[in-house]
Scaffold this motif. Structure first.
Motif, PDB file in Angstrom:
ATOM      1  N   ASP A   1      -9.761  -6.931  12.150  1.00 16.64           N
ATOM      2  CA  ASP A   1     -10.612  -7.546  13.029  1.00 16.64           C
ATOM      3  C   ASP A   1     -12.131  -7.420  12.703  1.00 16.64           C
ATOM      4  N   GLY A   2     -12.323  -7.044  11.475  1.00 21.05           N
ATOM      5  CA  GLY A   2     -13.733  -6.858  10.892  1.00 21.05           C
ATOM      6  C   GLY A   2     -14.201  -5.466  11.159  1.00 21.05           C
ATOM      7  N   THR A   3     -13.392  -4.544  11.737  1.00 23.12           N
ATOM      8  CA  THR A   3     -13.870  -3.027  11.774  1.00 23.12           C
ATOM      9  C   THR A   3     -12.744  -2.122  11.508  1.00 23.12           C
ATOM     10  N   TYR A   4     -13.071  -0.981  11.346  1.00 23.28           N
ATOM     11  CA  TYR A   4     -12.002   0.002  11.369  1.00 23.28           C
ATOM     12  C   TYR A   4     -12.586   1.342  11.743  1.00 23.28           C
ATOM     13  N   THR A   5     -11.636   2.456  12.278  1.00 22.48           N
ATOM     14  CA  THR A   5     -12.074   3.520  12.917  1.00 22.48           C
ATOM     15  C   THR A   5     -11.851   4.817  11.978  1.00 22.48           C
ATOM     16  N   VAL A   6     -12.546   5.709  12.287  1.00 24.52           N
ATOM     17  CA  VAL A   6     -12.281   6.866  11.523  1.00 24.52           C
ATOM     18  C   VAL A   6     -12.626   7.989  12.291  1.00 24.52           C
ATOM     19  N   GLU A   7     -11.455   8.835  12.274  1.00 25.12           N
ATOM     20  CA  GLU A   7     -11.428  10.173  13.398  1.00 25.12           C
ATOM     21  C   GLU A   7     -10.765  11.139  12.816  1.00 25.12           C
ATOM     22  N   ALA A   8     -11.046  12.434  13.279  1.00 24.08           N
ATOM     23  CA  ALA A   8     -10.215  13.580  12.779  1.00 24.08           C
ATOM     24  C   ALA A   8      -8.817  13.489  12.941  1.00 24.08           C
ATOM     25  N   ALA A   9      -7.904  14.045  12.197  1.00 20.85           N
ATOM     26  CA  ALA A   9      -6.543  13.882  12.372  1.00 20.85           C
ATOM     27  C   ALA A   9      -5.901  15.255  11.848  1.00 20.85           C
ATOM     28  N   GLU A  10      -4.564  15.378  12.115  1.00 19.39           N
ATOM     29  CA  GLU A  10      -3.547  16.397  11.619  1.00 19.39           C
ATOM     30  C   GLU A  10      -2.849  15.764  10.497  1.00 19.39           C
ATOM     31  N   ARG A  11      -2.782  16.793   9.497  1.00 16.49           N
ATOM     32  CA  ARG A  11      -1.668  16.481   8.383  1.00 16.49           C
ATOM     33  C   ARG A  11      -1.417  17.926   7.743  1.00 16.49           C
ATOM     34  N   ASP A  12      -0.042  18.212   7.703  1.00 16.22           N
ATOM     35  CA  ASP A  12       0.061  19.661   7.428  1.00 16.22           C
ATOM     36  C   ASP A  12      -0.066  19.676   5.820  1.00 16.22           C
ATOM     37  N   GLU A  13       0.206  18.795   5.218  1.00 11.61           N
ATOM     38  CA  GLU A  13       0.198  18.962   3.609  1.00 11.61           C
ATOM     39  C   GLU A  13      -0.903  17.949   2.920  1.00 11.61           C
ATOM     40  N   VAL A  14      -1.526  18.345   1.688  1.00 14.60           N
ATOM     41  CA  VAL A  14      -2.370  17.465   1.195  1.00 14.60           C
ATOM     42  C   VAL A  14      -1.676  16.179   0.918  1.00 14.60           C
ATOM     43  N   GLY A  15      -2.612  15.034   1.010  1.00 14.97           N
ATOM     44  CA  GLY A  15      -1.985  13.830   0.338  1.00 14.97           C
ATOM     45  C   GLY A  15      -2.040  12.548   1.612  1.00 14.97           C
ATOM     46  N   THR A  16      -1.563  11.509   1.353  1.00 17.96           N
ATOM     47  CA  THR A  16      -1.933  10.325   2.200  1.00 17.96           C
ATOM     48  C   THR A  16      -0.775   9.508   2.688  1.00 17.96           C
ATOM     49  N   THR A  17      -0.708   9.230   3.956  1.00 16.47           N
ATOM     50  CA  THR A  17       0.296   8.499   4.540  1.00 16.47           C
ATOM     51  C   THR A  17      -0.193   7.264   4.929  1.00 16.47           C
ATOM     52  N   VAL A  18       0.167   6.056   4.526  1.00 13.40           N
ATOM     53  CA  VAL A  18      -0.094   4.535   4.782  1.00 13.40           C
ATOM     54  C   VAL A  18       0.985   4.057   5.746  1.00 13.40           C
ATOM     55  N   THR A  19       0.614   3.883   7.133  1.00 13.54           N
ATOM     56  CA  THR A  19       1.538   3.107   8.186  1.00 13.54           C
ATOM     57  C   THR A  19       1.115   2.025   8.489  1.00 13.54           C
ATOM     58  N   LEU A  20       2.153   1.160   8.028  1.00 15.63           N
ATOM     59  CA  LEU A  20       2.118  -0.358   8.468  1.00 15.63           C
ATOM     60  C   LEU A  20       2.537  -0.625   9.841  1.00 15.63           C
ATOM     61  N   HIS A  21       2.101  -1.404  10.583  1.00 16.15           N
ATOM     62  CA  HIS A  21       2.867  -1.848  11.687  1.00 16.15           C
ATOM     63  C   HIS A  21       3.023  -3.358  11.686  1.00 16.15           C
ATOM     64  N   MET A  22       4.068  -3.424  11.278  1.00  7.51           N
ATOM     65  CA  MET A  22       4.726  -4.815  10.732  1.00  7.51           C
ATOM     66  C   MET A  22       4.318  -5.900  11.819  1.00  7.51           C
ATOM     67  N   LYS A  23       4.021  -7.222  11.128  1.00 14.78           N
ATOM     68  CA  LYS A  23       3.525  -8.237  12.062  1.00 14.78           C
ATOM     69  C   LYS A  23       4.993  -8.658  12.665  1.00 14.78           C
ATOM     70  N   PRO A  24       5.097  -9.254  13.863  1.00 12.05           N
ATOM     71  CA  PRO A  24       6.465  -9.891  14.423  1.00 12.05           C
ATOM     72  C   PRO A  24       7.132 -10.455  13.429  1.00 12.05           C
ATOM     73  N   ALA A  25       8.394 -10.427  13.188  1.00 10.46           N
ATOM     74  CA  ALA A  25       9.249 -11.102  12.647  1.00 10.46           C
ATOM     75  C   ALA A  25       9.554 -12.587  12.868  1.00 10.46           C
ATOM     76  N   ALA A  26       9.085 -13.487  11.951  1.00 11.47           N
ATOM     77  CA  ALA A  26       9.126 -14.756  11.963  1.00 11.47           C
ATOM     78  C   ALA A  26      10.567 -15.141  12.325  1.00 11.47           C
ATOM     79  N   VAL A  27      10.555 -16.105  13.203  1.00  4.04           N
ATOM     80  CA  VAL A  27      12.175 -16.437  13.674  1.00  4.04           C
ATOM     81  C   VAL A  27      12.292 -17.959  13.211  1.00  4.04           C
TER      82      VAL A  27
END
Ligand code: ADP
Length: 621
Positions: free
Chosen positions: A159-185
């Motif tokens: 929506d033109g913006t993004y947020t950044v905040e502190a988080a938890e992650r046990d290991e070094v690395g990156t997780t990209v999580t996609l909240h998928m668009k609703p399936a087309a029917v």
């Protein structure tokens, strides 16, 4: 350090890009996975490279890899890696702005294309991450940089913006999580792949990311075969696999024109997989020093993604991989340069690449023509840099010619040489049309002798070095005395020139500031006069080039004005010489038109224009 959530605005270009991703692209949505996996794999490589100089970055026993996971209920897909990770600054810099100028160029191109082709362009310029928004309406990135104790969460709903905040992650690395668009029917669902299904993910990974070196797992299953293409027998690698791998290396959507797969044992053991591009590649838009870029592996480990020592700069259009087990893992750019192994590999590869180009030239002239149009300048650069002792490089060059629209090679030109022709004639010009219309070609045309038209600025440099081709000298058509006539023709012309000595002297006096000599020509048929270079002098094109480089203070050397003894202008000038008005204006006109005909600027355009206008209204007659 703040732990508050901070909201940032995307750079305007990123917003443009995201809008295009979301609204204009409907085809090939599955490439988003290739892009995210490629980023994850690069991050793993970076962690390993950093560990070469700082062992704490990658503790003993850590296996690098990429994990896909699906939460069907929440409709999320995650791509997780234990690569280098990103700090807070990295997240803002990498996922909020477009740092490289190439991406801006990409945007321009994308806007001017229909959406079908646009999909093909993604990834070429490194805009891969944002393709996630083609399938997701919210993307979350949680990352922890190697060496850091804390993690950060980046999140955007496009929506033109993004947020950044502190988080938890046990290991070094990156997780990209996609909240998928609703399936087309219904009707819209036609052929839409469902990226929350295991089999869709499996086949997508197989298709686009099979060669990724790190394991990509889903549940307990490794989806990619991982065997690097170059380590497989050349015959077993399919054209499609090559195209995929080449695209990954070069960001080029077009399959390569030629593949060079080398396995050498002596004198150095190495494997190389090199690709010669077809046309122009978008990454050439990126400025920078002209060096070759080959990925260097030592025992399966990527040591340098863009090594410049394995091929000379004039083969920088080649992309590929070299794996050499004999180099130390911690080899640096400096030690690599000095290493005799590098030089041996380079020599071997140059020979293979030139061999492959020779094959392409022989097998498929049209494709070679396209290749040469975009990359041929680099081969000519190689000639100039002294890499053409055996004429292997000059054999591969294509030139425009005076006798036809198609290009020619030097061997083909030599084939067509007429009886008694002793030189390969060349003419430098600003463009093909001007060169082809040059008065210098008149006598050559009359005798059926072909002239190579050198219209590329690099040609002039090349000719400095290329004085002969396999025993035949190259000679500039606009330099020195050129006489293609028979003995009788020579005698007839000598007779015509007789008695005009005073005219030549008078013209010389009138044009003393501009020319070193006025003489009769043996190279003209229809034109009145032409300018030639003294034997051994620099050509007009070379002087223009030098002035481009060194500025206008470069002195211009005086040239020779040659007059056509067969032209009625001789009688006219003789007539003028006898009048009170004299020769001055006519001499200036003669000189000016000779400059215009070769594409050079006249020294005083306003004065020249005035003389031409006077001629138009008949005052000088
Ligand atoms: P590209 O990968 O072509 O540079 P992207 O937009 O896909 O372009 O990514 C931008 C940058 O974000 C990357 O260059 C990299 O520095 C960083 N990045 C993206 N994904 C990851 C990841 N999984 N781990 C570490 N850094 C990443």
């Amino acid at each position: 350090m703040t732990t508050d959530t901070q909201t940032h605005r995307f750079e305007a270009e990123v917003q443009d890009l995201m809008r295009l991703m979301i609204h204009s692209l409907y085809t090939e949505k599955d490439i988003f996975l290739r892009e995210l996996i490629s980023n994850a794999s690069d991050a793993c490589d970076k962690r390993r490279i950093e560990a070469l100089t700082d062992a704490t970055v990658l503790p003993e026993g850590t296996d690098l890899g990429i994990v896909l996971s699906v939460d069907a209920e929440a409709r999320t897909l995650s791509v997780s890696d234990n690569g280098i990770g990103m700090s807070r600054e990295d997240l803002v810099e990498n996922l909020g702005t477009i740092a490289r100028s190439g991406t801006r160029a990409f945007l321009e191109q994308l806007k001017s294309k229909d959406s079908g082709n646009a999909a093909d362009l993604i990834g070429q310029f490194g805009v891969g991450f944002y393709s996630a928004f083609m399938v997701a309406d919210e993307v979350e990135v949680i990352s922890r940089r190697a060496g850091a104790d804390n993690a950060w969460r980046w999140c955007s709903r496009a929506d033109g913006t993004y947020t950044v905040e502190a988080a938890e992650r046990d290991e070094v690395g990156t997780t990209v999580t996609l909240h998928m668009k609703p399936a087309a029917v219904g009707e819209d669902a036609d052929g839409e792949p469902d990226f929350l299904q295991d089999w869709t993910l499996g086949s997508t990974v197989k298709r686009h990311s099979d060669f990724v070196e790190h394991p990509i797992t889903l549940g307990y299953k490794t989806l990619n075969s991982r065997k690097p293409l170059w380590s497989r027998p050349a015959k077993e690698v399919t054209a499609e696999e090559h195209a995929d791998f080449y695209r990954h290396l070069a960001y080029d959507m077009e399959p390569p024109a030629k593949v060079v797969h080398v396995k050498a044992e002596v004198p150095v053991e190495f494997t190389a997989l090199l690709y010669i591009p077809k046309g122009k590649r978008p990454d050439f838009l990126e400025a920078g020093t002209p060096t070759s870029k080959i990925a260097l592996y030592v025992r399966r480990v990527l040591i340098m993604a863009d090594c410049s020592d394995l091929l000379p700069p004039w083969l920088r259009f080649v992309r590929g991989v070299v794996e050499c087990p004999d180099l130390p893992l911690n080899v640096s750019r400096q030690t690599l340069q000095a290493n005799p192994i590098t030089r041996r590999i380079q020599k071997h590869l140059v020979s293979k690449v030139l061999g492959a180009l020779g094959e392409l030239l022989a097998e498929d002239r049209a494709s070679y023509g396209v290749f040469f149009e975009h990359h041929g300048r680099m081969l000519k650069e190689g000639v100039y840099q002294g890499a053409d002792d055996d004429n292997r490089l000059s054999r591969l060059c294509l030139f425009a010619r005076s006798n036809g629209p198609e290009t020619t090679t030097l061997p083909e030109y030599v084939e067509r040489m007429v009886e008694g022709q002793e030189a390969i004639w060349t003419l430098a010009g600003m463009d093909r049309a001007t060169a082809a219309a040059s008065p210098h070609l008149e006598a050559f045309r009359a005798k059926g002798v072909e002239v190579l038209l050198m219209t590329d600025s690099v040609d002039e440099w090349m000719l400095q070095r290329l004085s002969e081709f396999e025993g035949t000298p190259l000679q500039a058509a606009d330099q020195g005395e050129v006489d293609l006539g028979t003995e009788e023709e020579k005698a007839a012309r000598a007779a015509k020139c007789e008695g005009h000595e005073d005219l030549l002297t008078a013209l010389q006096a009138a044009l003393d500031a501009h020319v070193s000599e006025v003489r009769f020509s043996s190279r003209l048929k229809d034109s009145a006069a032409v300018l030639v270079n003294a034997e051994g002098g620099a050509s007009a094109a070379m002087e223009r080039l030098m002035r481009d480089i060194h500025g206008s203070e470069m002195p211009t050397s005086k040239r020779i004005l040659e007059l056509n003894p067969d032209h009625p202008v001789v009688a006219y000038l003789e007539g003028r010489r006898a009048t009170a008005e004299g020769l001055a204006d006519a001499a200036q006109l003669l000189y000016g038109q000779a400059l215009v005909a070769e594409g050079s600027p006249v020294p005083d355009p306003a004065a020249f224009a005035r003389l031409v206008t006077e001629l138009l209204v008949g005052r000088t007659n």
